[in-house]
Design a protein around this motif. Structure first.
Motif, PDB file in Angstrom:
ATOM      1  N   ASN A  14       1.087  -1.090   0.028  1.00 43.44           N
ATOM      2  CA  ASN A  14      -0.103  -0.095  -0.062  1.00 43.44           C
ATOM      3  C   ASN A  14       0.780   1.128   0.069  1.00 43.44           C
ATOM      4  O   ASN A  14       0.474   2.123  -0.707  1.00 43.44           O
ATOM      5  N   THR A  76       1.096  -5.930  -6.533  1.00 46.01           N
ATOM      6  CA  THR A  76       0.024  -5.035  -6.271  1.00 46.01           C
ATOM      7  C   THR A  76      -1.242  -5.836  -6.674  1.00 46.01           C
ATOM      8  O   THR A  76      -2.402  -5.695  -6.195  1.00 46.01           O
ATOM      9  N   ILE A  79      -3.429  -7.242  -3.965  1.00 47.72           N
ATOM     10  CA  ILE A  79      -4.286  -6.333  -2.955  1.00 47.72           C
ATOM     11  C   ILE A  79      -5.777  -6.370  -3.338  1.00 47.72           C
ATOM     12  O   ILE A  79      -5.943  -6.785  -4.479  1.00 47.72           O
ATOM     13  N   LYS A  87      -6.151   3.044  -3.180  1.00 48.74           N
ATOM     14  CA  LYS A  87      -4.632   3.562  -2.811  1.00 48.74           C
ATOM     15  C   LYS A  87      -4.156   4.182  -4.076  1.00 48.74           C
ATOM     16  O   LYS A  87      -3.411   5.236  -4.127  1.00 48.74           O
TER      17      LYS A  87
END
Length: 366
Positions: A14, A76, A79, A87
């Motif tokens: 993040n 990423t 996520i 984000k």
């Protein structure tokens, strides 16, 4: 269902999005309006292995941080989609902040401060990114980045109990702190686990001699056994674990005023006026796709602090306070020690599975 990231590594990814993405975009003279477009652009840079070329390379101090960036950008995809979108929108807000600042004074480059810092900046500087200006003074501006909602109070310091005990100021002021906390946790919590083998003792239940703490395998098994046998007793033990850690931190702070003040100065991301030759720091908070500089009352009163007193919040499982006195006035710092995640058999890192590694947060002041 995909196995999405949780805990500390999720936090790292993040942070990479909100810190590195805007730096890469700005250095490449790009500007995006949508999260999808920014994400696609940065992913494209990584896919083509272009992070070390041209303008992208200006975002890194060394090859170590660059190699980390390749892995973090790849991850990423792990996520949760809603959080990822949030984000990247925050990253757009920070991108816009950089372009607004650039209109006031031309920016030469933006550097990611993941592990390494630009030349001349101490490793303890709390900046997440560093803005290097083309002209004028100060030449470099450190930026501490936070992201959240308009009413949220994001932690201004985000660490762990054991990590804190190993900071230089505490190692010097209280070198036996780790051992004392380990002993207290053994006496108050872990020695009482059901079915724990008698070969496990205060001296071998937890190895903290290295960078990472290593609990005795028999302790790990006993924690899982308690979780399965009685979730209520498991949670009661976590409460005892938490208050043991809070009381330990409180006593350490109250017994070592000089170290406590140094800790606050170096770790609480204060926006202090820089001394001659020091790199200034500003706090920027992103909400959605906008980002603005924030004020810091603690920074303003810090030079006047005459006394520091930590105390428990007896009405909370995880909160405690640090009162800083300046003259006849007082500012109360809001502190938290808590588990980074829930405990479950597949990921035994939360609550009792954290050992000396509970989260330690400074959330602001009142």
């Amino acid at each position: 269902m995909p196995d999405y990231l949780t805990g500390g590594y999720q936090t790292t990814i993040n942070s990479t999005i909100t810190e590195l993405f805007p730096a890469l975009v700005f250095n490449n003279k790009k500007k995006f309006k949508t999260a999808d477009n920014m994400l696609d652009y940065v992913m494209g840079l990584a896919d083509k292995e272009d992070l070390n070329t041209g303008r992208s390379g200006k975002s890194f101090v060394n090859s170590g941080d660059m190699e980390s960036a390749y892995q973090f950008i790849e991850d990423t995809s792990k996520i949760r989609p809603k959080m990822l979108d949030e984000k990247v929108k925050n990253a757009i807000g920070i991108q816009d902040y950089l372009y607004t600042l650039n209109k006031e004074r031309k920016i030469k480059q933006v550097v990611w401060g993941y592990r390494a810092k630009p030349a001349g900046i101490p490793g303890s500087h709390p900046g997440d990114i560093f803005i290097i200006f083309a002209t004028g003074n100060p030449k470099i501006l450190g930026v501490s980045l936070k992201a959240g909602t308009k009413s949220s109070a994001e932690p201004k310091m985000n660490s762990y109990v054991r990590t804190t005990l190993t900071k230089p100021m505490w190692k010097k002021a209280d070198p036996k702190s780790e051992k004392r906390l380990a002993d207290k946790l053994w006496d108050n919590v872990y020695s009482k686990l059901p079915g724990l083998d008698k070969t496990v003792t205060k001296s071998n239940w937890l190895d903290f001699s290295g960078k990472n703490q290593k609990p005795n395998p028999k302790v790990i098994a006993a924690v899982l056994r308690q979780f399965k046998k009685s979730p209520k007793k498991f949670d009661d033990s976590y409460k005892e674990m938490n208050i043991t850690c809070r009381r330990h931190m409180i006593k350490m702070i109250n017994d070592n005023q000089k170290a406590a003040k140094t800790w606050i100065k170096e770790e609480f991301r204060l926006e202090l006026p820089p001394a001659p030759g020091e790199v200034p720091l500003v706090l920027v908070k992103a909400v959605g796709d906008t980002a603005d500089e924030m004020g810091d009352k603690l920074a303003k009163v810090f030079p006047k602090i005459t006394k520091i007193h930590a105390r428990i919040n007896s009405n909370s499982v995880q909160e405690w306070f640090i009162d800083v006195y300046y003259g006849k006035k007082k500012l109360t710092l809001l502190m938290t020690i808590r588990s980074d995640s829930e405990y479950r058999e597949s990921k035994q890192k939360g609550k009792l599975g954290a050992y000396m590694g509970l989260k330690l947060l400074y959330r602001g002041y009142k």
